[in-house]
Design a protein around this motif. Structure first.
Motif: not given
Length: 640
Positions: A412-436
């Motif tokens: 949800r944080l990633e989605r709200e950031l994309a809506a509020k500050v679209p100029e920034l590149e978002l890179i998410r790091l958690d157990a769902d994205t760092a499997a390997h």
């Protein structure tokens, strides 16, 4: 003829503690991993002792072959581990003598693919760094020792590890460097490879079996004299070990949560003692146990720049969640002026809970007493057992369609950031994205090389990373851990906030924001002032009064069963057979369809208590099987 005592590596607890005598071939001694006839089949085993003759009336069969050799100190370490943590010798020896797979093809070293580029060494060390390196080098020459390396984030702890490792290599001795999570391995491996090149190996559970085999063989042959890895790297088959570095020593990830339930920090201390090696534990936010017990090497403040000021944002006075107006303002400055930001939200998913506004129902896992977490795939997930179900359109109890998403997760944080500050590149790091591990290294490299980027994620973003240009570090919700029913809850919250604050402003002016509904909470107030000594002093006073570590050890027994009464009844009987200061039995959350309860002992003799508990449980085993009950003993647990 030569004979040896062999422990077969079988997982059955009834056999896992038994020893057998075999005839040994020439050259085989203590530490040999062997293939032996065992019943009607064959088994792998480890020679744990040399004996003059088999027991009376026993005919010793010959060992079929020697598979490979282990350092003798690792055998002693495994046998100690089995005793201290209430496991079996066979299960503990499996940690030091894993199955060695047949090689099918040659492949490149994993460290080449799973590391970031390191930095050049500094022109000179600080006064604190020089004193620490000198003390560690002296300990290398005088039989070892155990030290706490304490300094603010950015004070140069890694450089001390590097110089100490160089001192060990000069003396012909090797180094093991432990990191709490695979997420921290790429940067650490890169720094050590920059100094020591191909002599660096990497060991962690994210490697393939073939990669682990190749790395262990390089270590055993002496080709790799520096090993970097997560907790299992403490069992690297290194000969001539001189130095063990435990980085981010405060991190609970060093505790193994399955049998054998060892703590890699404690095992590091024991291995260091067995081999006359130096063990150094580094952290900007040390555990109270380490602060109280270990000789301190203090580095002082951050090198080159002061720690950034911390602003506490009172969410009770803010309309926006998870993005308050002050946080959006700071992100807007990065979008306008450049730089990077790191945002910590220690929950995955879109929302931690789905709640019916009409009748109050919270959607829960049918097998665990926990709320289901809504993810971006429009499904509700259980983060304990993996159960999933589709996001409902209405409440199954009252049929209302007024369903509220409670709280926020990283998606949800990633989605709200994309809506509020679209100029920034978002890179998410958690157990769902760092499997390997290779994906992880690529994610960290992308953040390092991108301007106007936000790294957002769970606690792994707060740990040990050093990136240039981080102008903002923010804790999106500092309250997530404060309400947990655990005596370490305040310690964990303090560490997490302080660690994240240290990611900002290393090479430029930085800012730190901490969003909370409890701005006056002690750990948050002290973290905002970077006051580690005061927090630890207060925490040690509290623990001394309550009889918690480091003043006493904890031994935890967790029982589970198919009904609510069974686990508590079993622990009630167990309690009658123990004589220490006991808490419980107390109910725990139901997990994977099984009801649970726990009994906690406070004691100065954890080994004795664990052995007595194991003895009582073994006597009750037939009745437990009949009732469908199980129980585990956990020495020095990291969570209650």
């Amino acid at each position: 003829m030569r004979f040896g005592t062999v422990v077969p590596l079988v997982t059955t607890r009834a056999l896992g503690g038994r020893e057998f005598t075999y005839e040994l071939p020439d050259g085989a001694g203590k530490g040999a991993v062997v293939s032996v006839p065992f019943g009607r089949s064959r088994a792998r085993g480890v020679v744990v002792d040399i004996v003059e003759a088999p027991p009376a009336g026993v005919t010793a069969l010959p060992v079929e072959k020697v598979v490979y050799e282990l350092p003798q100190a690792l055998v002693d370490l495994a046998l100690w581990l089995a005793d201290y943590y209430g496991s079996t010798p066979a299960r503990a020896l499996e940690l030091v003598a894993p199955v060695r797979r047949v090689r099918r093809k040659e492949q490149g070293a994993p460290a080449e693919r799973q590391s970031l580029e390191g930095e050049a060494p500094p022109e000179r060390l600080s006064e604190g760094q020089e004193a620490a390196v000198e003390r560690l080098a002296g300990a290398l020459d005088s039989g070892g020792g155990h030290f706490l390396l304490y300094g603010a984030t950015g004070s140069g702890k890694t450089e001390v590890y590097l110089r100490a490792a160089a001192a060990a290599l000069e003396r012909g001795r090797g180094t093991i460097v432990l990191v709490p999570e695979i997420a921290l391995a790429p940067q650490t491996v890169g720094r050590f490879r920059t100094r020591f090149g191909e002599t660096v190996a990497i060991l962690h559970s994210g490697l393939t079996e073939a990669e682990r085999r190749d790395e262990r063989e390089r270590i055993a042959r002496g080709e790799a004299r520096v090993v970097v890895g997560a907790r299992s790297a403490i069992f690297a088959p290194m000969h001539g070990l001189g130095l063990i570095c435990v980085d981010e020593e405060h991190d609970p990830s060093y505790k193994q949560e399955s049998d054998p339930r060892y703590d890699a920090r404690t095992v590091a201390a024991k291995r260091g003692a067995l081999e006359g090696a130096v063990a150094v534990y580094g952290s900007a936010t040390p555990r109270p146990e380490s602060w109280e017990r270990l000789e301190r090497l203090e580095l002082g403040e951050r090198l080159g720049a002061r720690l950034p000021p911390v602003r506490v944002v009172d969410l009770r006075r803010e309309a926006g969640y998870p993005l308050s107006a002050p946080l959006l303002s700071e992100l807007g400055k990065i979008a306008e002026n450049g730089g990077k930001a790191i945002l910590l939200l220690n929950r995955r998913g879109i929302a931690p809970a789905l709640h019916c506004r009409a009748c109050g129902t919270t959607f829960r896992c049918p097998d665990c007493d926990v709320a289901l977490v809504l993810h971006r795939d429009a499904r509700l997930h259980c983060h304990h057992c993996g159960y999933r179900e589709a996001e409902p359109e209405e409440c199954p109890v009252c049929r209302s369609v007024e369903l509220a998403r409670i709280g926020a997760g990283t998606q949800r944080l990633e989605r709200e950031l994309a809506a509020k500050v679209p100029e920034l590149e978002l890179i998410r790091l958690d157990a769902d994205t760092a499997a390997h591990p290779e994906e992880l290294a690529a994610t960290l490299r992308r953040f390092r090389e991108t301007d106007r980027a936000v790294l957002l994620g769970t606690q792994m973003v707060a740990k040990g990373h050093h990136f240039a240009g981080v102008a903002l570090a923010a804790v999106v919700d500092a309250d997530t851990g404060l309400g947990l029913p655990d005596f370490r809850a305040e310690e964990r919250t303090f560490q997490l906030v302080t660690q994240l604050a240290g990611r900002s402003g290393r090479d430029a002016p930085g800012r730190v924001l901490v969003q909370t509904f409890q701005p006056d909470a002690r750990p948050l107030a002290l973290a905002a002032n970077h006051d580690v000594p005061r927090f630890l002093a207060d925490e040690l006073t509290r623990r001394r009064e309550l009889g918690y570590p480091p003043f006493r050890h904890l031994v935890r027994v967790v029982a589970s069963g198919p009904d609510e009464r069974g686990p508590a009844a079993l622990l009630g009987e167990l309690k009658a057979g123990l004589s220490d200061d006991l808490l419980g039995p107390a109910p725990l959350l139901r997990l994977r369809g099984r009801y649970r309860a726990q009994l906690v002992a406070k004691t100065a003799e954890p080994r004795r208590v664990a052995a007595r508990a194991a003895q009582l449980l073994a006597a009750a085993a037939p009745a437990m099987r009949k009732a469908g009950l199980s129980a585990v003993v956990d020495v020095d647990p990291q969570s209650l």
